[in-house]
Design a protein around this motif. Structure first.
Motif, PDB file in Angstrom:
ATOM      1  N   ARG A 272       0.834  -1.221   0.000  1.00 19.52           N
ATOM      2  CA  ARG A 272       0.000   0.000   0.000  1.00 19.52           C
ATOM      3  C   ARG A 272       0.860   1.259   0.000  1.00 19.52           C
ATOM      4  O   ARG A 272       0.533   2.249  -0.671  1.00 19.52           O
ATOM      5  CB  ARG A 272      -0.942  -0.008   1.198  1.00 19.52           C
ATOM      6  N   ALA A 273       1.956   1.240   0.762  1.00 22.35           N
ATOM      7  CA  ALA A 273       2.866   2.393   0.784  1.00 22.35           C
ATOM      8  C   ALA A 273       3.494   2.597  -0.593  1.00 22.35           C
ATOM      9  O   ALA A 273       3.619   3.734  -1.065  1.00 22.35           O
ATOM     10  CB  ALA A 273       3.942   2.196   1.852  1.00 22.35           C
TER      11      ALA A 273
ATOM     12  N   ARG B 290       1.095   6.720  -6.785  1.00 23.27           N
ATOM     13  CA  ARG B 290      -0.018   7.655  -6.982  1.00 23.27           C
ATOM     14  C   ARG B 290       0.463   9.103  -6.996  1.00 23.27           C
ATOM     15  O   ARG B 290      -0.097   9.944  -7.705  1.00 23.27           O
ATOM     16  CB  ARG B 290      -1.059   7.461  -5.876  1.00 23.27           C
ATOM     17  N   ARG B 291       1.516   9.401  -6.261  1.00 22.78           N
ATOM     18  CA  ARG B 291       2.023  10.776  -6.181  1.00 22.78           C
ATOM     19  C   ARG B 291       2.921  11.168  -7.352  1.00 22.78           C
ATOM     20  O   ARG B 291       3.297  12.335  -7.477  1.00 22.78           O
ATOM     21  CB  ARG B 291       2.771  10.975  -4.867  1.00 22.78           C
ATOM     22  N   LEU B 292       3.277  10.222  -8.210  1.00 19.85           N
ATOM     23  CA  LEU B 292       4.114  10.548  -9.369  1.00 19.85           C
ATOM     24  C   LEU B 292       3.321  11.372 -10.379  1.00 19.85           C
ATOM     25  O   LEU B 292       2.087  11.256 -10.455  1.00 19.85           O
ATOM     26  CB  LEU B 292       4.592   9.259 -10.052  1.00 19.85           C
ATOM     27  N   PRO B 293       4.009  12.187 -11.193  1.00 22.47           N
ATOM     28  CA  PRO B 293       3.312  12.887 -12.282  1.00 22.47           C
ATOM     29  C   PRO B 293       2.661  11.873 -13.219  1.00 22.47           C
ATOM     30  O   PRO B 293       3.088  10.723 -13.316  1.00 22.47           O
ATOM     31  CB  PRO B 293       4.433  13.641 -12.999  1.00 22.47           C
ATOM     32  N   GLU B 294       1.645  12.301 -13.935  1.00 20.74           N
ATOM     33  CA  GLU B 294       0.802  11.386 -14.711  1.00 20.74           C
ATOM     34  C   GLU B 294       1.584  10.438 -15.618  1.00 20.74           C
ATOM     35  O   GLU B 294       1.345   9.230 -15.615  1.00 20.74           O
ATOM     36  CB  GLU B 294      -0.214  12.176 -15.536  1.00 20.74           C
ATOM     37  N   GLY B 295       2.508  10.950 -16.416  1.00 23.17           N
ATOM     38  CA  GLY B 295       3.263  10.089 -17.336  1.00 23.17           C
ATOM     39  C   GLY B 295       4.083   9.052 -16.597  1.00 23.17           C
ATOM     40  O   GLY B 295       4.099   7.867 -16.963  1.00 23.17           O
TER      41      GLY B 295
ATOM     42  N   GLU C 175       1.704   6.447 -15.063  1.00 29.44           N
ATOM     43  CA  GLU C 175       1.222   5.478 -16.051  1.00 29.44           C
ATOM     44  C   GLU C 175       2.314   4.447 -16.373  1.00 29.44           C
ATOM     45  O   GLU C 175       2.050   3.248 -16.476  1.00 29.44           O
ATOM     46  CB  GLU C 175       0.784   6.204 -17.325  1.00 29.44           C
ATOM     47  N   ALA C 176       3.547   4.922 -16.519  1.00 26.82           N
ATOM     48  CA  ALA C 176       4.668   4.012 -16.773  1.00 26.82           C
ATOM     49  C   ALA C 176       4.886   3.074 -15.588  1.00 26.82           C
ATOM     50  O   ALA C 176       5.129   1.877 -15.768  1.00 26.82           O
ATOM     51  CB  ALA C 176       5.940   4.807 -17.053  1.00 26.82           C
ATOM     52  N   ALA C 177       4.793   3.602 -14.369  1.00 25.65           N
ATOM     53  CA  ALA C 177       4.972   2.774 -13.172  1.00 25.65           C
ATOM     54  C   ALA C 177       3.931   1.673 -13.117  1.00 25.65           C
ATOM     55  O   ALA C 177       4.258   0.512 -12.812  1.00 25.65           O
ATOM     56  CB  ALA C 177       4.900   3.635 -11.915  1.00 25.65           C
TER      57      ALA C 177
ATOM     58  N   ALA D 239       9.959   2.264  -7.601  1.00 26.97           N
ATOM     59  CA  ALA D 239       9.434   3.554  -7.141  1.00 26.97           C
ATOM     60  C   ALA D 239      10.576   4.528  -6.866  1.00 26.97           C
ATOM     61  O   ALA D 239      10.495   5.702  -7.250  1.00 26.97           O
ATOM     62  CB  ALA D 239       8.572   3.366  -5.898  1.00 26.97           C
ATOM     63  N   ASP D 240      11.643   4.050  -6.225  1.00 25.43           N
ATOM     64  CA  ASP D 240      12.815   4.901  -5.974  1.00 25.43           C
ATOM     65  C   ASP D 240      13.366   5.459  -7.280  1.00 25.43           C
ATOM     66  O   ASP D 240      13.631   6.665  -7.392  1.00 25.43           O
ATOM     67  CB  ASP D 240      13.938   4.120  -5.280  1.00 25.43           C
TER      68      ASP D 240
END
Length: 119
Positions: free
Chosen positions: A17-18, A24-29, A32-34, A61-62
């Protein structure tokens, strides 16, 4: 703890969940890639070992957060071939996946067939 015997490892679920919150906090592009990379990695990555899987997702994520922080274009992070990126990324983590097992099984079968042919 008795509750973990019923519902499973709570620490792993909290960690996942973390990780999802970080994505979720990443910019949209980047987000979407993540999510696309996560889908690929969950299907082909270390399925037999949740610890390796979570380490891999946390490192993903890092990497993406660092790319955002540095202002690096997404393609400079994942390259021109995202499949090659994901495959190379997965090689850094232990644990087996069904596809790795099948690749190894195929290679061993061909090696045995070749040895049999030489006899």
């Amino acid at each position: 703890m008795w509750i973990e015997k019923i519902v499973g490892d709570l620490g792993g679920k909290k960690r996942y969940r973390a990780y999802r919150e970080r994505v979720r906090r990443l910019p949209e592009g980047y987000r979407e890639a993540a999510l696309a990379l996560e889908h690929y990695l969950l299907n082909l990555g270390p399925s037999g070992d949740s610890t390796s899987l979570m380490a891999m997702l946390d490192d993903l994520a890092d990497l993406l957060e660092q790319g955002v922080a540095a202002g690096t274009p997404l393609r400079d992070v994942v390259g021109t071939d995202p499949v090659a990126f994901a495959e190379e990324f997965m090689q850094n983590y232990g644990g087996g996946s069904w596809i790795r097992k099948e690749r190894d099984r195929l290679a061993r079968a061909i090696d045995r067939a070749e040895a049999e042919e030489r006899r």
